[in-house]
Scaffold this motif. Structure first.
Motif, PDB file in Angstrom:
ATOM      1  N   ARG A 129      23.215  94.773 -12.816  1.00 21.32           N
ATOM      2  CA  ARG A 129      23.366  95.785 -11.763  1.00 21.32           C
ATOM      3  C   ARG A 129      23.729  95.141 -10.436  1.00 21.32           C
ATOM      4  N   VAL A 130      23.093  94.028 -10.081  1.00 22.05           N
ATOM      5  CA  VAL A 130      23.401  93.381  -8.807  1.00 22.05           C
ATOM      6  C   VAL A 130      24.823  92.837  -8.812  1.00 22.05           C
ATOM      7  N   ALA A 131      25.322  92.464  -9.983  1.00 20.66           N
ATOM      8  CA  ALA A 131      26.735  92.059 -10.082  1.00 20.66           C
ATOM      9  C   ALA A 131      27.646  93.246  -9.825  1.00 20.66           C
TER      10      ALA A 131
ATOM     11  N   ARG B  48      27.518  86.091 -13.969  1.00 23.15           N
ATOM     12  CA  ARG B  48      28.355  87.165 -13.421  1.00 23.15           C
ATOM     13  C   ARG B  48      27.910  87.533 -12.005  1.00 23.15           C
ATOM     14  N   ALA B  49      26.603  87.657 -11.796  1.00 21.09           N
ATOM     15  CA  ALA B  49      26.094  88.065 -10.484  1.00 21.09           C
ATOM     16  C   ALA B  49      26.364  87.014  -9.419  1.00 21.09           C
ATOM     17  N   VAL B  50      26.111  85.755  -9.721  1.00 22.99           N
ATOM     18  CA  VAL B  50      26.356  84.692  -8.739  1.00 22.99           C
ATOM     19  C   VAL B  50      27.837  84.648  -8.377  1.00 22.99           C
TER      20      VAL B  50
ATOM     21  N   ALA C 152      17.483  83.200  -9.853  1.00 25.80           N
ATOM     22  CA  ALA C 152      18.045  83.507 -11.174  1.00 25.80           C
ATOM     23  C   ALA C 152      17.942  82.302 -12.105  1.00 25.80           C
ATOM     24  N   GLU C 153      18.141  81.116 -11.565  1.00 24.25           N
ATOM     25  CA  GLU C 153      18.006  79.902 -12.388  1.00 24.25           C
ATOM     26  C   GLU C 153      16.558  79.711 -12.830  1.00 24.25           C
ATOM     27  N   GLN C 154      15.614  79.948 -11.923  1.00 21.10           N
ATOM     28  CA  GLN C 154      14.195  79.849 -12.272  1.00 21.10           C
ATOM     29  C   GLN C 154      13.846  80.852 -13.371  1.00 21.10           C
TER      30      GLN C 154
END
Length: 194
Positions: free
Chosen positions: A52-54, A87-89, A13-15
């Motif tokens: 969505r993954v969150a 949010r997801a992390v 996600a950071e990349q």
């Protein structure tokens, strides 16, 4: 395969965030290797899928969440994606989620498998974006190795059909790096070859 895909998801996600921050307004209508998406639509999908993954980790109904972000202004993609990834992390911080059964649009599975699938999606679409932008920075090969392992396990070529979100595997171009091998497994071609 790692027992805990959370650090890899965070890195992926950071990349993606770093690449999204480099997108210029004049690039938004450009093509991507994900042939049904231009750059703007790809950014919308990366952002929506990350929300969505969150929702998956938060116990919500991922099926009800559109995998596209809506209403984001052209100059708002960096902030929108940063909000989604933060949010997801945070949502995946609990260790109990790795073994909990979660529901995705394509079925139920343990959290670690679900998050691994989202690492695959994030890494793949980051490669799509990198291709569309002309490779502005080097991508993390360890993330691609993990994504390729997940793709080979979850998306065997012989089981793909019209409902599979990835095309049939293509031959790997000579001299391809791990991102090139991942792209070929998922039926993509670099824009320079398409």
């Amino acid at each position: 395969m790692t027992d805990d895909p959370r650090p890899l998801f965070g890195r992926a996600a950071e990349q993606a965030a770093e690449l999204i921050a480099s997108v210029r307004a004049e690039q938004l209508d450009g093509p991507t290797p994900c042939t049904e998406f231009d750059v703007r639509t790809l950014l919308s999908h990366l952002t929506g899928a990350t929300h969505r993954v969150a929702v998956v980790a938060e116990g919500g109904d991922a099926v009800a969440v559109r995998p596209f972000a809506e209403g984001v202004p052209d100059d708002g993609w960096t902030a929108a994606y940063d909000e989604a990834r933060t949010r997801a992390v945070k949502a995946w911080a609990g260790d109990d989620l790795l073994d909990a059964v979660v529901r995705l649009p394509f079925g139920e599975m343990p959290g670690r498998a679900a998050l691994s699938a989202y690492v695959l999606e994030t890494v793949t679409h980051t490669w799509d974006l990198s291709e569309a932008l002309g490779h502005p920075r080097e991508l993390d090969p360890e993330l691609a190795e993990f994504a390729l392992t997940v793709a080979r396990r979850m998306l065997p070529d012989e089981q793909r059909d019209e409902n599979t979100p990835f095309a049939t595997a293509r031959p790997v171009p000579e001299g391809a790096d791990v991102y090139g091998r991942l792209a070929a497994w998922l039926g993509r071609e670099p824009l320079s070859r398409a």
